[in-house]
Design an enzyme around this catalytic site. Structure first.
Site, PDB file in Angstrom:
ATOM      1  N   HIS A   1      -1.203   0.393  -9.905  1.00  0.00           N
ATOM      2  CA  HIS A   1      -1.837  -0.536  -8.964  1.00  0.00           C
ATOM      3  C   HIS A   1      -2.450  -1.728  -9.713  1.00  0.00           C
ATOM      4  O   HIS A   1      -3.622  -2.046  -9.556  1.00  0.00           O
ATOM      5  CB  HIS A   1      -2.912   0.174  -8.132  1.00  0.00           C
TER       6      HIS A   1
ATOM      7  N   ARG B   1       0.849  -1.182   0.000  1.00  0.00           N
ATOM      8  CA  ARG B   1       0.000   0.000   0.000  1.00  0.00           C
ATOM      9  C   ARG B   1       0.892   1.241   0.000  1.00  0.00           C
ATOM     10  O   ARG B   1       1.946   1.254   0.629  1.00  0.00           O
ATOM     11  CB  ARG B   1      -0.941   0.026   1.226  1.00  0.00           C
TER      12      ARG B   1
END
Length: 333
Positions: free
Chosen positions: A299, A251
């Protein structure tokens, strides 16, 4: 709701079309009805017992910027008074909507493990690309310039280098197994000091800073937790071995992004492969787009054509168990 009443499952129209027959089989004759989220401009409140958040629900939304269709599905979940369980297609459960659901007492399960192999492969691809100076070679190719690596500095052998892997779930373990085949030394950072296996040095987060001076590759494959939020700050980046590189498939919030940019621009950090960022989409003004030592991807480390089938298998397995009152996989706690 009694067991005789039809089970109401909030899902997308696409998921209903693809998986209705499989849901029938999983429920073994128990009646159920699909509940489709209202249109974006429809304020109708719907009710459901279960919600299945498939990949098409989130679409191009990120946890920082939510598209209207995704937002309408989230609202439907938050407003459903009878919702008791939600299953999400991702391995992470740190989006605000999922936190709110859990605070309301809704059970949340994830698809952890479904894309672990793909994420591990992507992380390794990024590591190998940096190790072999592929960004430099690619730039030279685009410029039609013959630039043997002897002119830009010989790549170091991976054998004998040390990789510190933060997080020892399915992703971290697969990355570690391959790096050991390369002859690399492994340090694993996890919550407990329980051994990560043969050939691995294992430390807790309390000792994270102590292993950084020996770390050539810092690989982040951890969930976002109080232990990991902001873990890689300016001090941590300063503490890494000279010429170290970073791989982040966890993350963005695990890393202090301004400090990371400073370390890359100064040359203190030799390079980074980044699939996650402090804000997503990554702003056009971010230096991370153009730094020659950075590989940045949107991502997408876990994307593959086989992932949806693995996600729905976990959902269906949990649906069987939930309908029988049995334990489910990947419950967030």
């Amino acid at each position: 709701m009694s067991d005789a009443a039809p089970l109401r499952i909030l899902m997308s129209e696409a998921a209903h079309g693809q998986y209705a027959a499989a849901i029938d089989a999983a429920l073994a004759g128990r009646a159920w009805v699909p509940v489709l989220a209202p249109a974006v401009d429809d304020r109708t409140v719907v009710d459901a017992d279960v919600a299945f958040v498939s990949r098409d629900v989130t679409g191009l939304s990120t946890k920082h910027e939510i598209k209207p269709v995704t937002g309408r599905f989230y609202t439907a979940m938050l407003e459903a008074p009878s919702l008791r369980w939600t299953h999400v297609h991702s391995a992470g459960a740190d989006r605000a909507v999922f936190v709110q659901l859990r605070e309301r007492g809704v059970t949340l399960t994830t698809s952890s493990g479904a894309n672990a192999g793909v994420v591990a492969q992507t992380a390794l691809a990024g590591l190998l690309a940096l190790a072999r100076h592929l960004p430099l070679l690619y730039d030279a190719q685009r410029e039609r310039r013959w630039a043997p690596l002897m002119r830009s500095g010989m790549p170091r052998d991976l054998q004998g280098q040390t990789a510190t892997i933060v997080g020892w779930g399915p992703i971290g373990q697969q990355i570690g197994a391959v790096l050991q085949l390369f002859g690399m030394k492994l340090i694993v950072v996890r919550q407990r000091a329980t051994s990560a296996g043969p050939g691995c040095e294992t430390v807790t987060f309390a000792d994270f800073g102590k292993v950084l001076p020996r770390t050539d590759w810092l690989i982040l494959a951890c969930p976002l937790t109080p232990d990991t939020r902001g873990l890689v700050d300016a001090a941590a980046l300063q503490g890494l071995a000279d010429g170290a590189r970073l791989v982040n498939v966890s993350r963005g919030e695990v890393v202090d992004e301004p400090a990371l940019i400073d370390a890359l621009q100064s040359g203190r950090l030799a390079g980074a492969y980044l699939d996650v960022f402090a804000h997503e989409p990554l702003p056009e003004t971010s230096p991370l787009w153009t730094l020659p030592s950075v590989i940045a991807t949107p991502h997408s480390a876990g994307f593959s054509d086989g992932n949806a089938a693995r996600v729905v298998d976990i959902f269906l397995d949990n649906l069987r168990n939930w309908s029988r009152g049995e334990a489910m996989r990947n419950v967030v706690n």
